[in-house]
Design a protein around this motif. Structure first.
Motif, short mmCIF file in Angstrom:
data_model
loop_
_atom_site.label_atom_id
_atom_site.label_comp_id
_atom_site.label_asym_id
_atom_site.label_seq_id
_atom_site.Cartn_x
_atom_site.Cartn_y
_atom_site.Cartn_z
N SER A 2 48.07 60.29 32.28
CA SER A 2 47.37 59.07 31.90
C SER A 2 48.36 57.92 31.83
O SER A 2 49.59 58.13 31.75
N TYR A 3 47.83 56.74 31.84
CA TYR A 3 48.67 55.54 31.82
C TYR A 3 49.34 55.38 30.46
O TYR A 3 48.68 55.48 29.42
N SER A 4 50.65 55.11 30.45
CA SER A 4 51.41 54.97 29.21
C SER A 4 52.12 53.62 29.21
O SER A 4 53.24 53.50 29.75
N PRO A 5 51.50 52.57 28.66
CA PRO A 5 52.18 51.27 28.61
C PRO A 5 53.52 51.32 27.90
O PRO A 5 54.45 50.61 28.28
N ALA A 6 53.65 52.17 26.89
CA ALA A 6 54.90 52.24 26.12
C ALA A 6 56.07 52.65 27.00
O ALA A 6 57.22 52.28 26.73
N GLN A 7 55.79 53.44 28.03
CA GLN A 7 56.85 53.84 28.95
C GLN A 7 56.97 52.88 30.13
O GLN A 7 58.06 52.52 30.56
N SER A 8 55.83 52.44 30.64
CA SER A 8 55.81 51.63 31.85
C SER A 8 56.36 50.22 31.62
O SER A 8 57.18 49.73 32.42
#
Length: 842
Positions: A2-8
């Motif tokens: 799933s999409y992870s803004p905290a990493q991206s």
């Protein structure tokens, strides 16, 4: 996955920094584009209004860079001013430490938003390198005759012992101390902005890309008026006062005059003040009234009958009493007026109070004389019964022109064009501001500091343990040798109005580290192509910036082409939120933070009153912390939400459900892209998806170009739905998703980089050229026609654009919905409007 803004998001921000993506570079081979948001005051916390403002600028900056422009998108800090000094008074600290500490905190809060800012150009207006160049320009403006010093009436706070700007006077009281503001005469420094009044007004017509309401507000503030300057002869007045000069914009009402009035600061009033204790007492009361227009307009109208009279210029037997009146300011016109109570509400109130005649000059065309003060717009036709052209029906504009002509022909005064715009008083009796670089010498007078001694730095070793300006109490800083003769002298201890700091910062961003205020880099980057900020700055900040550009041109710091600072202006709406309120036992309101309210109740179960769509306010606790949103959902969610919910010029209401919906949508986009990572092959819907991609590209492009960001976002929602439902093959879908990442990039740049990478895009999407819609794909081969039955839309059909009418009619009659409504009968009418609609009358 799933999409992870905290990493991206941190990953892509680091990649942009490493590539130097947002460093502004002069490139003569490219067109330039300078986008700027009004820079913030370092209060210590960013808010959702900041997020919306800076995201708008970021969308424009990223888009223009993708279109091949050399883009300048800088950021700085409007750092001088009273809040820092107030904080020092309250905490015992220093304004410098408070300010720079807040700047560090706010910069760290802004960084996670992924803004395309060239941080190498960052400065604060309290940096000596910045205000030293401001001081250098001040000296040049002095030499050019654009700066002067005179005695003037000011708003004086008797507790804080400082001059207040009009906007710092709230309901007649000092904004910080709460003390009643007084009118006081002080020697102040002024910029001669009035020299440019005609140019500042006339040039508004050329600002086609400014909001009309802002141009109107500027025009009204400058306030051009055509009137008559004349003089009454006085009766038995003191020696030297045989004439009373008056300026009036309504000379057509001169035949309705019933009194003359002068300002408490008029020379005649001052003479009488010295010789009559009753006049002195009245004038002292008048000076307790502030100098703001609001204070003057709302105060009770008071007058003092001096016992002196003037003769009417067209009838020497007609004598009018002279009053000293508290509503007349000395800095407009001549400080003296005549009153025509029948046609001016203020004069009417005054005449009623002092039992003065009320004689009408004109009346409505079809009615008798109305009660009260009849004062229609000058453009309205009225019937003059005591006009200079005799009894006639004419507009006020025509009557004013006739009155001026009549008076000039008869030697009574002359026509004059005046402006409401007053010279800009820039003196402030406080520490935390740019020092005025002059020295007062007993022998030489006012002496400009030498440029080699600039900047005149603020001393750090000051205290705020007593009211007043600490610079007045600092002998080692204050007492200096005269730059001209070397004798003992004193520095000017007033500092500059903070509006000065923000009136040229846009030019400094073009050469922020230069040893002169501007360089040839300024000639390349100016003007600002797109300026973005709140409408609350529509008058003073913009007007002062326009003046400063003209002054900088006159003193050699800007080219003639940069006399207008901002080519295009956009004023964004606010971010609002519901207010949640309960009441204490005394019925006083108690406010609650949004995170403390669940299902309409506080944490202890008390139901809350809800006030909808209110401006975010710390005192009302209806604030949303952007950092908490970024922590919970990521920066792209915050950016997407503030761009999507309403037109950017209108307010947008922040809701938790809206933020959550935005986050879910972005996650869905990521999953669609992830599912296409290895997709290949062709499908029956390849051509249709290519056409949809071209149409989305055109619509999003137009949305950005026209500042219709919400429409661009809506189009991206629609394109996502089209792509997810398409029966195109994997290769076509990957191509469409690659274009999708480019269209998303200005709005949600981190997610766009993820998708671009997944779709095999080369390098960074932020550096990819903006997609162009193939015109051939924009030609629609088919059209969808709504079918109305008895005036209501019931169905639709999609047909080739060139299908003949009779074939369309056959398809309509075969439609299941139409058959059901006709119940086996033929329609009374069947009307086909080609390319638009089909109407069926059953």
């Amino acid at each position: 996955m799933s999409y992870s803004p905290a990493q991206s998001e941190p990953k892509w921000q680091a990649a942009w920094d490493e590539a130097g993506t947002f460093t502004a570079r002069r490139d003569e081979a490219k067109p330039k584009y300078y986008v700027l948001e009004m820079f913030p005051y370092p209060s210590g916390r960013i808010h959702m209004g900041h997020v919306r403002n800076y995201t708008m600028g970021d969308v424009v900056a990223r888009y223009k860079a993708s279109c091949g422009f050399s883009v300048l998108h800088p950021m700085g800090w409007d750092a001088f001013g009273m809040p820092a000094e107030n904080a020092a008074m309250e905490s015992g600290g220093h304004p410098k430490d408070w300010t720079y500490g807040n700047i560090a905190v706010m910069k760290q809060q802004m960084k996670p938003l992924g803004l395309s800012i060239d941080w190498s150009r960052e400065f604060a207006t309290c940096d000596p390198d910045y205000y030293g160049q401001q001081q250098a320009m001040f000296l040049d403006m002095m030499e050019a005759g654009l700066v002067y010093r005179k005695s003037a009436q000011v708003n004086w706070d008797p507790v804080d012992m400082t001059v207040l700007a009009n906007e710092q006077v709230i309901d007649g009281k000092g904004w910080r101390s709460g003390a009643a503001v007084e009118r006081k005469e002080l020697t102040q420094w002024f910029f001669k902005i009035s020299d440019f009044a005609d140019d500042l007004l006339g040039a508004l017509d050329g600002l086609k890309d400014w909001p009309e309401k802002v141009r109107l507000m500027q025009a009204n503030w400058i306030g051009q008026s055509r009137g008559l300057q004349f003089a009454f002869s006085t009766v038995d007045a003191p020696e030297g006062f045989d004439r009373l000069d008056v300026y009036t914009t309504r000379p057509d009402t001169l035949m309705g005059a019933s009194f003359a009035a002068i300002s408490p600061d008029h020379p005649l009033a001052k003479y009488l003040e010295r010789h009559d204790p009753d006049v002195a007492a009245f004038v002292a009361e008048c000076r307790k009234l502030g100098t703001t227009a609001e204070a003057v307009e709302t105060a009770e109208k008071l007058g003092f009958d001096t016992g002196l009279k003037v003769r009417h210029p067209f009838d020497t037997a007609w004598e009018l009493p002279i009053y000293i009146a508290n509503f007349i300011l000395m800095d407009y016109g001549t400080g003296a007026i005549f009153g025509c109570p029948a046609h001016d509400a203020r004069d009417f109130e005054f005449a009623q109070k002092y039992d003065l005649p009320i004689d009408p000059v004109f009346q409505p065309v079809d009615e008798g004389i109305p009660p009260g003060a009849y004062a229609p717009p000058k453009t309205e036709v009225v019937r003059y019964i005591r006009g200079f052209a005799g009894a006639a029906e004419q507009t006020g504009e025509e009557a004013v022109a006739a009155a001026i002509a009549f008076c000039e022909e008869n030697g009574v005064g002359h026509g004059v064009t005046n402006y409401r715009l007053r010279d800009w008083g820039l003196s402030r009796q406080r520490y935390w501001g740019c020092p005025i670089p002059v020295v007062h010498c007993p022998s030489c007078g006012v002496v400009a500091e030498r440029k080699e001694n600039l900047p005149v730095r603020l001393p750090d070793d000051v205290t705020f343990d007593q009211p007043g300006n600490p610079l007045d109490r600092h002998p080692t800083w204050r007492d200096v040798p005269c730059p001209a003769c070397g004798g003992a002298a004193r520095r000017e201890t007033d500092t500059m109005d903070t509006f000065v700091d923000s009136s040229w910062y846009f030019a400094r961003f073009t050469a922020p580290h230069a040893p002169t205020p501007t360089t040839d880099e300024t000639d390349y980057w100016m003007n600002v192509d797109q300026y973005i900020g709140g409408v609350e700055h529509a008058i003073l900040h913009l007007l002062y910036s326009r003046f400063f550009c003209r002054a900088m041109h006159k003193t050699g710091h800007l080219p003639a082409s940069a006399q207008e600072p901002f080519n295009a202006l956009f004023t964004q709406g606010m971010v609002t939120h519901e207010i949640y309120m309960t009441r204490d036992p005394q019925g006083r309101p108690v406010y609650h933070l949004p995170e403390d309210v669940v299902d309409g109740r506080t944490r202890d179960g008390t139901p809350v009153e809800v006030i909808p769509s209110a401006k975010m306010s710390k005192s009302k606790k209806n604030v949303v912390d952007p950092m908490s949103i970024i922590d919970a959902y990521g920066a792209d969610t915050a950016r997407w939400f503030v761009m999507s919910d309403s037109p950017p010029e209108r307010d947008v209401e922040w809701t938790a459900s809206g933020a959550e919906a935005a986050s879910k949508f972005l996650g869905r986009l990521w999953r669609i892209a992830n599912d296409l990572t290895e997709a290949t092959g062709t499908g029956p819907g390849d051509d249709a998806l290519a056409r949809a991609t071209a149409r989305a590209t055109l619509d999003v492009t137009q949305g950005i170009e026209n500042f219709a960001f919400n429409k661009a976002v809506a189009r991206l929602y629609e394109f996502t739905s089209t792509l997810s439902k398409s029966d195109a093959g994997g290769a076509a879908k990957r191509d469409a998703m690659r274009v999708m990442s480019q269209l998303l990039s200005p709005f949600v740049p981190h997610l766009a980089e993820d998708i671009w990478q997944m779709m095999g895009g080369a390098g960074l999407v932020v550096q990819a050229p903006w997609p162009k819609a193939d015109p051939a794909l924009l030609v629609e081969d088919s059209v969808t026609l709504p079918i109305q039955i008895n005036g209501k839309r019931r169905a639709e059909i999609t047909v080739p654009k060139d299908m003949p009418k009779d074939q369309i009619e056959a398809l309509v009659l075969a439609d299941e919905t139409v058959i059901r409504f006709l119940e086996g009968n033929m329609p009374k009418k069947l009307i086909v409007v080609p390319g638009r609609i089909v109407n069926v009358v059953a």
